[in-house]
Design a protein around this motif. Structure first.
Motif, short mmCIF file in Angstrom:
data_model
loop_
_atom_site.label_atom_id
_atom_site.label_comp_id
_atom_site.label_asym_id
_atom_site.label_seq_id
_atom_site.Cartn_x
_atom_site.Cartn_y
_atom_site.Cartn_z
N SER A 187 42.09 43.65 45.01
CA SER A 187 43.15 42.02 45.83
C SER A 187 41.50 41.72 44.77
CB SER A 187 42.88 42.23 46.70
OG SER A 187 42.09 40.49 47.51
N TYR A 188 41.70 40.43 44.17
CA TYR A 188 40.66 39.22 43.70
C TYR A 188 39.70 38.60 43.96
CZ TYR A 188 42.13 41.75 38.49
OH TYR A 188 42.85 42.16 38.01
N ASN A 189 40.69 37.93 45.23
CA ASN A 189 40.24 37.13 45.55
C ASN A 189 40.31 37.40 47.17
OD1 ASN A 189 43.35 36.30 46.34
ND2 ASN A 189 42.73 35.04 45.02
N ARG A 190 39.14 36.93 48.33
CA ARG A 190 39.18 37.13 49.62
C ARG A 190 38.98 35.81 50.06
NH1 ARG A 190 34.44 38.87 48.02
NH2 ARG A 190 32.07 39.04 49.43
#
Lengths: 179, 736
Positions: free
Chosen positions: A34-37
């Motif tokens: 996942s590229y953002n958190r």
């Protein structure tokens, strides 16, 4: 030449993660990447409590540690400010992962340390990338830092902002609005 | 093509672009090329990730769905959709879809059969059940009312009144109260409001994206947002104030708020005089409910109750208490009265049909096919669940029924054939072990897209429906949850061809009716139905298909409905009836008075908690738990953990990550705990999502526990709801 930047309004975020899944769909990410958190922080004690949420992703730093440590130039800085990866050049050494103070990278199933690409195909069309476009609370605003008339610059002028880990000297392209 | 993973699909599209030079890994550099050079077909339809049914636009490449976006026109999405909307689109390619009709051949064993065989066997069985026990022994359970018009034709033919929705497990205390007291249903005008109270309602968890957008816009303009909830829900995060309330006592809070409004003369006398029936009786019976009375019950200081009531009145009529849905309205023995008080508090400040207060959603009159009437219609008996039946559940809306008692109806021999469509009572209704007994009916048919618990454990036949991205449906007037002046019409249409041997429910009913000898019961196609529906609107099918969502000129204006100078709500008096006539039967009071919760945890017992639940923003209760990307979020954010208040957890020696045993009268389960300051000490909170137990829904299976595991099957006598938070559990650290 555009220089892309992002303004984040953490106060508006309610943690729904639509950004995460919209990004996964748009980029066809594997389930483990996942590229953002979102970082959740509880402060205070019941009943005087607060919840803060901070969206974190690749900061597309001007002084990007991941670029300087990459032995094969697989990670490089584009003219428009985007920190990009040439997967074919990547040897999977993970130096970039170790160097990034934002923990923005994740190994995919091909052992490439993936991260947010900033969806240049959308930015170039003047559109918001998938994460921002789907956000019901309008937490993210992308735009051109070089264009004085961009909505991004107008909003930047209106708010007091900060960058993550300014002390590291990485010069991120993401600005966060102070409350 | 169907065996390719989604990622491989993009590889395939890149292959086309790169003319044979297949990259070993489809990485970032190729993406741009593929995204720009591969042609993308954009097809508008609407989402099925929850019941908000947001308009979406599906992006299709190489006949495969690449991604979806929010439809820019659609009221609910306005260009934005939530995580489950994105995830639900990807679920089209789930490995756990049912790919053709199935027949049970043993426990957990099914064999594929043809549609013809399925129709023949189901039709013959149903025919024999109707002959032997009458049509009244046939039950249709569905999540909502999408397919009701189809089911009605078969049920009119066989003489069954038993069409039941899941609403009794969701929100029917609310809809029942609104129906009885106002004959209508209004929504918050969030965009123009100056003061909003969200009590037991989490717009940021049960998401309507555009509704949230309206709230954040109003807040930017200075509107105040008060959230009253035992749990610091997602919407509390953007609230001006979070007021934790003792669970089950919202009615007391509302009664005392009304008391302040009346005793301090803060209510809108002109409005009440003109548009309210039963005010003086209400006033008389509300006298004792002072904030001081409510303080020990609710745990909210009397001064705070006064402050909220005064602020609420100050900003009225641009102020409202959010009418809400699931949050407060199927959970307690006093939920119906709580819903009644929601109406009363809104009416007291005169915000009905006011901008910034409560407004209607514009509606559309759709056309209908002129179908041949059903000949020799048998007389229908009383509903077997007793909804609307004198001496049983007289006040429960018969159009919705009581879903949770289905296993009891089966055990009593009242339900012999059960059809369950787009609904999963074994996981989403109370006491799953009891719900499993639905399988004892002589015929159980599950119509669904994946191997949910109901299909796996109870169904004799599984009939797979086209996925929502593969099917055409009767067009829908967009309505509910948020007010809007302009009517909208949305169409669900196929964005790709069906991938498997699936059908739409109309064709299933046609097949079954045919097999029963009721030929030509459905002499129409969905296309013809769409044409008939839109005929009065002056639009074409082509236009609707292309637009997906169409908006029409505004029909809603502020102002109470009037006819010949008199209030004209569809109630007996035309006014808002504080005393609902229907609730007065059997010696009951029509006016809401204090009713304490059914059960209470013992304050002296450190191990006892009231078990409450709520939605997580990336899941729609249990229906999205088999979606891999969404379950990954659960893993990432400790989403399956049960919340406990920090001070209470400390007393029990529990830390975040510990496993505890949760025990109610009917079940004992183990779950991991999140220790937090964001929860009322009396409550243990569970997301309403997990506890999947179908081994063939592999992602959801065995993950977490569910509140339904712990609650016995109960029925609120007024609205028929499940009272799903009337349960006390004990919590103990594993090993203690």
């Amino acid at each position: 030449m555009a220089k892309y930047g992002l303004l984040v309004f953490p106060e508006r975020c309610t943690g729904c993660n639509a950004c995460n899944i919209a990004c996964a769909s748009h980029n066809q990410l594997g389930v483990d990447v996942s590229y953002n958190r979102l970082e959740f922080l509880e402060t205070g004690t019941y009943p005087n409590v607060k919840m803060e949420i901070l969206p974190v992703q690749c900061q597309h730093c001007d002084n990007a540690p991941c670029v300087s440590v990459c032995p094969t130039q697989a990670t490089y800085k584009r003219e428009d400010g985007i920190v990009a990866i040439d997967a074919d050049k990547c040897i999977g050494c993970k130096y970039c992962m170790a160097a990034c103070p934002y923990e923005a990278r994740q190994l995919n199933e091909k052992r490439v340390p993936e991260k947010c690409r900033w969806c240049p195909e959308m930015l170039e069309k003047g559109e918001q990338p998938a994460c921002s476009a789907t956000c019901m609370n309008e937490v993210r605003l992308f735009g051109d830092l070089e264009d004085p008339n961009s909505q991004l610059n107008k909003e930047l002028a209106k708010h007091e902002v900060y960058q993550l880990l300014e002390v590291k000297g990485t010069k991120p392209s993401i600005f966060y609005v102070k409350k | 093509m169907t065996n390719l993973s989604r990622r491989t699909f993009l590889k395939a599209s890149a292959t086309v672009v790169a003319a044979g030079s297949v990259p070993a890994y489809f990485g970032f550099s190729e993406f741009k090329k593929a995204a720009t050079e591969e042609s993308v077909k954009k097809v508008p339809t609407f989402c099925h990730g929850c019941t908000s049914y947001c308009g979406i636009i599906a992006h299709v490449k190489n006949d495969r769905v690449w991604k979806v976006e929010g439809h820019p026109i659609h009221l609910k999405s306005s260009g934005r959709i939530c995580a489950r909307g994105h995830g639900m689109a990807a679920y089209l390619y789930s490995k756990d879809r049912v790919t053709g009709p199935m027949k049970r051949v043993g426990e957990g064993k099914f064999e594929p059969i043809s549609w013809n065989q399925a129709f023949k066997e189901i039709g013959e069985k149903l025919e024999s059940i109707v002959k032997q026990y009458t049509g009244n022994s046939v039950l249709w359970l569905e999540h909502g009312t999408h397919r009701k018009s189809y089911v009605d034709r078969l049920f009119d033919t066989i003489g069954s009144p038993n069409f039941t929705t899941q609403y009794s497990t969701c929100f029917n205390a609310k809809t029942n109260a609104w129906l009885q007291m106002t004959g209508t249903s209004l929504n918050g005008d969030h965009k123009n409001a100056k003061y909003m109270i969200f009590e037991g309602r989490n717009f940021a968890g049960g998401i309507i994206p555009n509704g949230m957008n309206h709230i954040t816009q109003a807040k930017e303009k200075g509107a105040k947002l008060i959230v009253i909830d035992p749990r610091f829900s997602e919407i509390a995060k953007i609230a001006d104030e979070w007021i934790p309330i003792r669970p089950g006592t919202d009615l007391a809070f509302r009664l005392s708020m009304a008391n302040v409004l009346i005793s301090e003369n803060l209510y809108n006398k002109t409005f009440v005089q003109q548009f309210v029936d039963g005010f003086s009786e209400f006033k008389r019976m509300n006298k004792e409910y002072t904030p001081e009375w409510a303080e020990p019950i609710t745990g909210i200081k009397a001064d705070k109750i006064r402050e909220i009531a005064r602020d609420y009145a100050k900003y009225a009529p641009q102020a409202f208490i959010e009418p809400g849905w699931h949050g407060l309205h199927s959970h307690y023995v006093n939920s119906t009265q709580t819903a009644q008080m929601g109406i009363i508090l809104n009416a007291l400040v005169g915000n009905f049909y006011e901008k910034g207060g409560l407004m209607p959603s514009a509606s559309l009159q759709l056309g209908h096919l002129d179908l041949p009437s059903i000949e020799n219609m048998p007389e229908k008996g009383a509903r077997i669940d007793g909804a609307g039946v004198t001496g049983k559940y007289r006040t429960v809306e018969p159009s919705r029924g009581i879903a949770q008692i289905t296993p009891q109806l089966v055990q009593q021999g009242l339900a012999k054939a059960v059809f369950i469509c787009n609904y999963n009572p074994l996981r989403t209704a109370p006491d799953p072990e009891e719900q499993k007994k639905i399988k004892d009916a002589e015929l159980v048919v599950s119509i669904n897209i994946d191997w949910n618990e109901t299909s796996y454990y109870a169904a004799d036949y599984i009939l797979p429906e086209h996925y929502y991205l593969e099917r055409l449906e009767h067009p829908q007037a967009v309505s509910g949850h948020i007010s809007h002046d302009n009517p909208q019409l949305a169409l669900r249409q196929p964005v790709i061809k069906p991938m498997y041997d699936t059908k739409n429910t109309l064709d299933m009913l046609k097949g079954i009716a045919d097999a029963m000898g009721h030929k030509d019961l459905y002499p129409f196609t969905i296309e013809q139905e769409v044409e008939a529906a839109i005929a009065p609107l002056g639009i074409t099918f082509e236009q609707l298909k292309k637009a997906g969502t169409l908006e029409f000129p505004a029909t809603v204006k502020p102002g109470f409905p009037m006819k010949k100078g008199k209030p004209a709500l569809p109630t007996l008096t035309g006014k808002i009836q504080f005393s609902a006539d229907l609730f007065k039967i059997d010696g009951k009071l029509g006016i809401p008075v204090w009713v304490p919760p059914l059960v209470e945890p013992d304050p002296k017992n450190d191990h006892e908690f009231r078990l409450i639940h709520g939605k997580q923003p990336w899941h729609s209760h249990a229906m999205t738990t088999n979606i891999e990307h969404l379950m990954k979020l659960s893993e990432k954010y400790q989403g399956t953990f049960m919340w406990l208040n920090a001070s209470r957890a400390k007393k029990l020696g529990i830390k975040t990550g510990d496993t505890v045993t949760v025990k109610s009268k009917i079940a004992q389960k183990k779950v991991q705990v999140k220790v937090t300051e964001l929860l009322h000490p009396e409550a243990a909170w569970l997301p309403s999502t997990y506890g999947g137990f179908s081994p063939k829904n592999r992602t959801a299976n065995g993950v977490g526990v569910n509140f339904n595991d712990f609650i016995p099957i109960m029925v609120d006598p007024l609205s028929g709801s499940t009272m799903a938070q009337e349960v006390v559990v004990t919590v103990a650290k594993e090993g203690n």
